[in-house]
Write a protein that holds these residues in place. Sequence first.
Motif, PDB file in Angstrom:
ATOM      1  N   SER A   5       0.928  -1.204   0.183  1.00 13.51           N
ATOM      2  CA  SER A   5       0.075   0.149   0.088  1.00 13.51           C
ATOM      3  C   SER A   5       1.056   1.055   0.014  1.00 13.51           C
ATOM      4  O   SER A   5       2.096   0.924   0.454  1.00 13.51           O
ATOM      5  N   PRO A   6       0.131   2.317  -0.500  1.00 12.28           N
ATOM      6  CA  PRO A   6       1.209   3.397  -0.519  1.00 12.28           C
ATOM      7  C   PRO A   6       1.729   3.782   0.790  1.00 12.28           C
ATOM      8  O   PRO A   6       1.144   4.165   2.136  1.00 12.28           O
ATOM      9  N   GLY A   7       2.999   4.034   0.492  1.00 12.07           N
ATOM     10  CA  GLY A   7       3.451   4.198   1.857  1.00 12.07           C
ATOM     11  C   GLY A   7       4.140   3.649   2.910  1.00 12.07           C
ATOM     12  O   GLY A   7       4.578   3.589   3.717  1.00 12.07           O
ATOM     13  N   GLN A   8       4.099   2.630   2.571  1.00 11.64           N
ATOM     14  CA  GLN A   8       4.132   1.250   3.035  1.00 11.64           C
ATOM     15  C   GLN A   8       5.123  -0.072   2.844  1.00 11.64           C
ATOM     16  O   GLN A   8       5.245  -0.255   1.790  1.00 11.64           O
ATOM     17  N   GLY A   9       5.101  -1.167   4.424  1.00 13.33           N
ATOM     18  CA  GLY A   9       6.133  -2.283   2.837  1.00 13.33           C
ATOM     19  C   GLY A   9       4.991  -3.116   2.681  1.00 13.33           C
ATOM     20  O   GLY A   9       4.172  -2.900   2.709  1.00 13.33           O
ATOM     21  N   LEU A  10       5.736  -4.008   2.206  1.00 12.66           N
ATOM     22  CA  LEU A  10       5.481  -5.441   1.804  1.00 12.66           C
ATOM     23  C   LEU A  10       4.630  -6.006   2.866  1.00 12.66           C
ATOM     24  O   LEU A  10       5.387  -6.828   3.496  1.00 12.66           O
ATOM     25  N   GLN A  11       3.143  -6.750   2.320  1.00 14.53           N
ATOM     26  CA  GLN A  11       2.652  -7.957   2.873  1.00 14.53           C
ATOM     27  C   GLN A  11       2.400  -8.645   2.327  1.00 14.53           C
ATOM     28  O   GLN A  11       1.682  -9.075   1.408  1.00 14.53           O
ATOM     29  N   LEU A  12       2.484  -9.954   3.129  1.00 15.11           N
ATOM     30  CA  LEU A  12       2.109 -11.475   2.660  1.00 15.11           C
ATOM     31  C   LEU A  12       0.597 -11.263   2.346  1.00 15.11           C
ATOM     32  O   LEU A  12      -0.332 -11.815   3.203  1.00 15.11           O
ATOM     33  N   LEU A  13       0.417 -12.071   1.277  1.00  9.55           N
ATOM     34  CA  LEU A  13      -1.417 -11.837   1.193  1.00  9.55           C
ATOM     35  C   LEU A  13      -1.569 -13.235   0.709  1.00  9.55           C
ATOM     36  O   LEU A  13      -1.971 -14.276   1.649  1.00  9.55           O
ATOM     37  N   LEU A  14      -0.812 -14.357   0.508  1.00  5.46           N
ATOM     38  CA  LEU A  14      -0.422 -15.993   0.090  1.00  5.46           C
ATOM     39  C   LEU A  14       0.605 -16.559  -0.296  1.00  5.46           C
ATOM     40  O   LEU A  14       1.682 -15.714  -0.752  1.00  5.46           O
ATOM     41  N   LYS A  15       0.646 -17.323  -0.100  1.00  9.57           N
ATOM     42  CA  LYS A  15       1.834 -18.342  -0.458  1.00  9.57           C
ATOM     43  C   LYS A  15       1.693 -19.768  -0.830  1.00  9.57           C
ATOM     44  O   LYS A  15       0.440 -20.050  -0.336  1.00  9.57           O
ATOM     45  N   TYR A  16       2.114 -20.477  -1.689  1.00  7.06           N
ATOM     46  CA  TYR A  16       2.339 -21.858  -2.515  1.00  7.06           C
ATOM     47  C   TYR A  16       3.290 -22.705  -1.997  1.00  7.06           C
ATOM     48  O   TYR A  16       4.141 -21.932  -2.919  1.00  7.06           O
ATOM     49  N   PHE A  17       2.874 -23.847  -1.240  1.00  8.32           N
ATOM     50  CA  PHE A  17       4.609 -24.292  -1.544  1.00  8.32           C
ATOM     51  C   PHE A  17       4.210 -26.248  -1.496  1.00  8.32           C
ATOM     52  O   PHE A  17       4.863 -26.654  -2.669  1.00  8.32           O
ATOM     53  N   GLN A  61       9.677 -14.213   3.431  1.00 10.42           N
ATOM     54  CA  GLN A  61      10.088 -13.185   4.158  1.00 10.42           C
ATOM     55  C   GLN A  61       8.928 -12.476   4.573  1.00 10.42           C
ATOM     56  O   GLN A  61       8.327 -11.986   4.033  1.00 10.42           O
ATOM     57  N   TYR A  62       9.496 -11.073   5.294  1.00  6.87           N
ATOM     58  CA  TYR A  62       8.543 -10.035   6.267  1.00  6.87           C
ATOM     59  C   TYR A  62       9.379  -9.054   6.581  1.00  6.87           C
ATOM     60  O   TYR A  62      10.355  -9.179   6.640  1.00  6.87           O
ATOM     61  N   PHE A  63       8.660  -8.008   5.459  1.00 11.54           N
ATOM     62  CA  PHE A  63       9.079  -6.628   5.739  1.00 11.54           C
ATOM     63  C   PHE A  63       9.156  -6.025   6.378  1.00 11.54           C
ATOM     64  O   PHE A  63       8.328  -5.420   7.155  1.00 11.54           O
ATOM     65  N   GLY A  64       9.932  -5.068   6.627  1.00  5.73           N
ATOM     66  CA  GLY A  64      10.424  -3.855   7.041  1.00  5.73           C
ATOM     67  C   GLY A  64       9.658  -1.886   6.575  1.00  5.73           C
ATOM     68  O   GLY A  64       9.463  -3.455   5.238  1.00  5.73           O
ATOM     69  N   PRO A  65       9.366  -1.334   7.189  1.00  3.51           N
ATOM     70  CA  PRO A  65       7.790  -0.087   6.504  1.00  3.51           C
ATOM     71  C   PRO A  65       9.189   0.863   5.388  1.00  3.51           C
ATOM     72  O   PRO A  65       8.612   1.260   4.425  1.00  3.51           O
ATOM     73  N   GLY A  66       9.998   0.357   5.299  1.00  2.00           N
ATOM     74  CA  GLY A  66      10.967   0.908   4.277  1.00  2.00           C
ATOM     75  C   GLY A  66      11.676   2.429   4.493  1.00  2.00           C
ATOM     76  O   GLY A  66      11.300   2.960   5.537  1.00  2.00           O
ATOM     77  N   THR A  67      12.992   2.868   3.590  1.00  2.65           N
ATOM     78  CA  THR A  67      13.312   3.857   3.961  1.00  2.65           C
ATOM     79  C   THR A  67      13.946   4.643   2.991  1.00  2.65           C
ATOM     80  O   THR A  67      14.131   3.578   1.537  1.00  2.65           O
ATOM     81  N   ARG A  68      12.867   5.490   2.671  1.00  4.47           N
ATOM     82  CA  ARG A  68      13.008   6.237   1.303  1.00  4.47           C
ATOM     83  C   ARG A  68      14.394   6.979   0.985  1.00  4.47           C
ATOM     84  O   ARG A  68      14.043   8.049   1.873  1.00  4.47           O
ATOM     85  N   LEU A  69      15.706   7.017   0.667  1.00  6.89           N
ATOM     86  CA  LEU A  69      16.253   7.784   0.587  1.00  6.89           C
ATOM     87  C   LEU A  69      16.724   7.779  -0.932  1.00  6.89           C
ATOM     88  O   LEU A  69      16.476   8.110  -1.922  1.00  6.89           O
ATOM     89  N   THR A  70      17.280   9.867  -1.188  1.00  2.00           N
ATOM     90  CA  THR A  70      17.160  10.483  -1.856  1.00  2.00           C
ATOM     91  C   THR A  70      19.282  11.114  -1.895  1.00  2.00           C
ATOM     92  O   THR A  70      19.445  12.049  -0.516  1.00  2.00           O
ATOM     93  N   VAL A  71      19.198  10.828  -2.896  1.00  4.62           N
ATOM     94  CA  VAL A  71      20.717  11.551  -2.780  1.00  4.62           C
ATOM     95  C   VAL A  71      20.919  12.777  -4.170  1.00  4.62           C
ATOM     96  O   VAL A  71      20.139  12.439  -5.234  1.00  4.62           O
ATOM     97  N   LEU A  72      21.194  14.026  -3.282  1.00  2.00           N
ATOM     98  CA  LEU A  72      20.993  14.837  -4.572  1.00  2.00           C
ATOM     99  C   LEU A  72      22.358  14.709  -5.220  1.00  2.00           C
ATOM    100  O   LEU A  72      24.002  14.594  -4.969  1.00  2.00           O
TER     101      LEU A  72
END
Lengths: 116, 113
Positions: A39-51, B102-113
């Motif tokens: 989602s905008p401004g968010q990290g990645l969220q797992l929706l589903l997976k297949y093994f 894998q489980y993700f963090g919220p991210g870091t937005r980096l801008t290099v001028l």
Amino acid sequence: AQSVTQPDIHITVSEGASLELRCNYSYGATPYLFWYVQSPGQGLQLLLKYFSGDTLVQGIKGFEAEFKRSQSSFNLRKPSVHWSDAAEYFCAVGGISSGSARQLTFGSGTQLTVLP
Amino acid sequence: DADVTQTPRNRITKTGKRIMLECSQTKGHDRMYWYRQDPGLGLRLIYYSFDVKDINKGEISDGYSVSRQAQAKFSLSLESAIPNQTALYFCATSEPGRTDTQYFGPGTRLTVL
């Protein structure tokens, strides 16, 4: 080398309509397959997976995906889209453990717009 | 509290500066990853670590270095930042096993001028 193709860069649907996002993968053995949502401004969220096992997998938020080995596909579906589903969706493929590096390879993403 | 945190969330820096992005996790996972996201390119793997003593280069490691200070901490450094390193950077964790989830963090937005 493994790869993932998401053919649709951008999809627009009306709220309440059905949705299918396409994903094709390339991998030499049985893959592990994932769908993530960002989602905008968010990290990645797992929706589903297949093994393994049942080729139709259920995920969160009412999403499901079907693994079709013959077509090398793992398409994501939802019967009725909600405005809150507007986001970017990523398909990913992971490799079976072989003692070497195991990584996720991501597709380039599909941006979903939902019209009221 | 979030399981995977990243600091800072946003950073603007100048060409040639050294910058460090930090990632911490409370999931107890051994494996940690750094990715960058660019529009139209999805996520690409920079470095990954399967435990504190194991560091591996990913697809696009040139210009980056990492440090795994503890099981819970994995830092990404840009020794001399350049404009084409402007991107969204994600940290992720996973646990050993067959699933590769894998489980993700919220991210870091980096801008290099």
